[in-house]
Enzyme design. Sequence first.
Site, short mmCIF file in Angstrom:
data_model
loop_
_atom_site.label_atom_id
_atom_site.label_comp_id
_atom_site.label_asym_id
_atom_site.label_seq_id
_atom_site.Cartn_x
_atom_site.Cartn_y
_atom_site.Cartn_z
N TYR A 100 42.63 31.07 33.69
CA TYR A 100 43.72 31.49 34.57
C TYR A 100 43.38 31.16 36.01
CZ TYR A 100 44.06 35.08 30.82
OH TYR A 100 44.10 35.78 29.64
N TYR B 259 30.70 39.05 37.59
CA TYR B 259 32.01 38.91 36.91
C TYR B 259 32.23 37.47 36.50
CZ TYR B 259 36.92 37.90 36.42
OH TYR B 259 38.11 37.41 35.96
N LYS C 206 32.50 35.28 32.60
CA LYS C 206 33.52 34.35 32.09
C LYS C 206 32.86 33.06 31.62
CE LYS C 206 36.91 37.12 32.56
NZ LYS C 206 37.51 37.72 31.34
N SER D 136 44.57 42.21 56.16
CA SER D 136 43.58 41.33 56.78
C SER D 136 43.62 39.98 56.09
CB SER D 136 42.16 41.91 56.61
OG SER D 136 42.05 43.10 57.35
N SER E 242 38.73 32.15 33.27
CA SER E 242 39.14 32.13 34.68
C SER E 242 38.75 30.82 35.34
CB SER E 242 38.44 33.29 35.40
OG SER E 242 38.56 33.15 36.79
N ASN F 65 40.92 51.30 32.62
CA ASN F 65 41.63 50.80 33.81
C ASN F 65 43.10 50.59 33.46
OD1 ASN F 65 42.03 49.81 36.40
ND2 ASN F 65 41.38 47.74 35.90
N GLY G 100 46.50 46.74 29.66
CA GLY G 100 46.19 46.30 31.03
C GLY G 100 47.28 45.40 31.58
N ASN H 283 42.79 42.37 45.81
CA ASN H 283 43.48 41.09 45.67
C ASN H 283 44.65 40.99 46.65
OD1 ASN H 283 42.67 41.63 42.38
ND2 ASN H 283 41.96 39.81 43.43
N THR I 147 37.46 30.70 37.93
CA THR I 147 36.21 30.99 38.64
C THR I 147 35.05 30.15 38.06
OG1 THR I 147 34.88 32.79 39.54
CG2 THR I 147 35.44 32.98 37.23
N LYS J 40 37.05 43.59 35.72
CA LYS J 40 37.49 42.39 36.45
C LYS J 40 37.35 42.45 37.96
CE LYS J 40 42.27 43.88 36.79
NZ LYS J 40 43.68 43.57 36.67
N1 UFG Z 1 42.86 37.57 50.74
C1 UFG Z 1 43.13 37.97 52.03
N2 UFG Z 1 43.27 39.32 52.27
C2 UFG Z 1 43.15 40.25 51.28
C3 UFG Z 1 42.88 39.82 49.96
C4 UFG Z 1 42.73 38.46 49.73
O1 UFG Z 1 43.25 37.16 52.94
O2 UFG Z 1 43.27 41.44 51.57
C5 UFG Z 1 42.74 36.12 50.47
C6 UFG Z 1 41.40 35.75 49.88
O3 UFG Z 1 40.46 35.52 50.89
C7 UFG Z 1 41.76 34.51 49.10
C8 UFG Z 1 43.20 34.76 48.64
O4 UFG Z 1 43.70 35.77 49.50
O5 UFG Z 1 41.75 33.39 49.92
C9 UFG Z 1 43.28 35.27 47.21
O6 UFG Z 1 42.40 36.36 47.05
P1 UFG Z 1 42.43 37.27 45.75
O7 UFG Z 1 41.39 38.32 45.93
O8 UFG Z 1 43.81 37.72 45.44
O9 UFG Z 1 42.03 36.25 44.59
P2 UFG Z 1 40.70 35.39 44.44
O10 UFG Z 1 41.15 33.97 44.37
O11 UFG Z 1 39.66 35.74 45.38
O12 UFG Z 1 40.20 35.94 43.02
C10 UFG Z 1 40.88 35.63 41.85
C11 UFG Z 1 40.74 36.76 40.84
C12 UFG Z 1 39.32 36.91 40.41
C13 UFG Z 1 38.75 35.59 39.99
C14 UFG Z 1 38.97 34.54 41.03
C15 UFG Z 1 38.59 33.22 40.49
O13 UFG Z 1 41.17 37.97 41.41
O14 UFG Z 1 39.29 37.78 39.30
O15 UFG Z 1 40.35 34.46 41.36
O16 UFG Z 1 38.62 32.23 41.45
F1 UFG Z 1 37.41 35.67 39.78
#
Ligand code: UFG
Length: 335
Positions: free
Chosen positions: A177, A150, A154, A216, A125, A36, A11, A199, A127, A85
């Site tokens: 992380y 999810y 963790k 977005s 995480s 995956n 992965g 993400n 999280t 994940k």
């Molecule tokens: N975001 C956008 N547009 C997108 C995708 C994300 O604006 O298309 C923003 C989100 O709202 C957030 C930031 O970018 O503010 C980061 O978003 P991610 O989805 O990349 O990451 P997250 O912090 O939401 O999630 C990550 C990991 C998860 C974990 C989490 C723990 O991907 O696995 O951190 O806080 F659970």
Amino acid sequence: MSKILVTGGLGYIGSHTVVELQDEGYDVVIIDNLSNSSIEVLSRITSITGVKPAFEQIDLKNKEDVKQFFKKYTIDGVIHFAASKAVGESVDEPLKYYENNITTLTYVLKEMTANNVKNFIFSSSCTVYGQADELPITENAPTKPAESPYGATKKMGEIIIEDTTKATDLNAIALRYFNPIGAHETAKIGELPLGVPQNLIPYVVQTAAGIRECLSVFGDDYDTPDGTAIRDYIHVVDLAKAHIVALNRLLKNENKAKCEFFNIGTGTGSSVLDVINAFEKATNKKVNYKTVDRRAGDITSAFADTSLANKELGWKAELSLEVALASSWKWQESL
Ligand code: UFG
């Protein structure tokens, strides 16, 4: 030469960690069910390190296969990545997450303790902290109710591991992380998102590449300097290296508790707009974006206090956000 099992080793984070382990001279055996990931990653790893890691295509849900694996190999330590994940998917399919992330964890731990394998590194995480009350977040910050199944896996995973260390000879380190991004400098391994990326960085990169029309930005009314949400984006190679120092700590019996927890981030928070700007600067590519409503379940801000990892593990993130984003772009171009 210690033999290390890396579950989920094909992965995203697993493959980068296998490369670092092999570079440090470890003998690696990978378990992956390819749910995956792609088998091609095995030859990609081999072409980076010059050594082909042993590979067993095993689904950790098959208890008997896990048992047989530990009969076949004499393992010194386990780095456990194998898990599902996707936060959104976990809300729709909670049992898949509890089975893939929790049932399998119990099988691995059971066979480790049965076979006297004492060293375990867990992929946790940030999280677990939810929206922390104080920033930067230290390991002493209270854990908060999980926002998704999810996230719950963790939190539960950490509890299951800590309980096991109390009852057995197992020693464990859970690495919490923050947001892993980037790819190996060779662009031979990286993140392979299936379908529409959830993400931020994969979405940014695909937008710059013209695969997606427009990014977005989820919310510009957060209580942050520019109104967009803040995260701590850490280069996956820095993150991979944290696993090696954590493993070394256990193998040398330098751990100060049977179960330890470390934040793995850069210590710097970046907003969504900071990321877009840094990406444009690092790559000279424009990112088309628009602001939309907040995404459900998102927190305002999370970034790590990394002083414990700095002091105890002697580890510190070294690669900048720009370097990480440039590597994500190089990886995208290679695809
Ligand atoms: N975001 C956008 N547009 C997108 C995708 C994300 O604006 O298309 C923003 C989100 O709202 C957030 C930031 O970018 O503010 C980061 O978003 P991610 O989805 O990349 O990451 P997250 O912090 O939401 O999630 C990550 C990991 C998860 C974990 C989490 C723990 O991907 O696995 O951190 O806080 F659970």
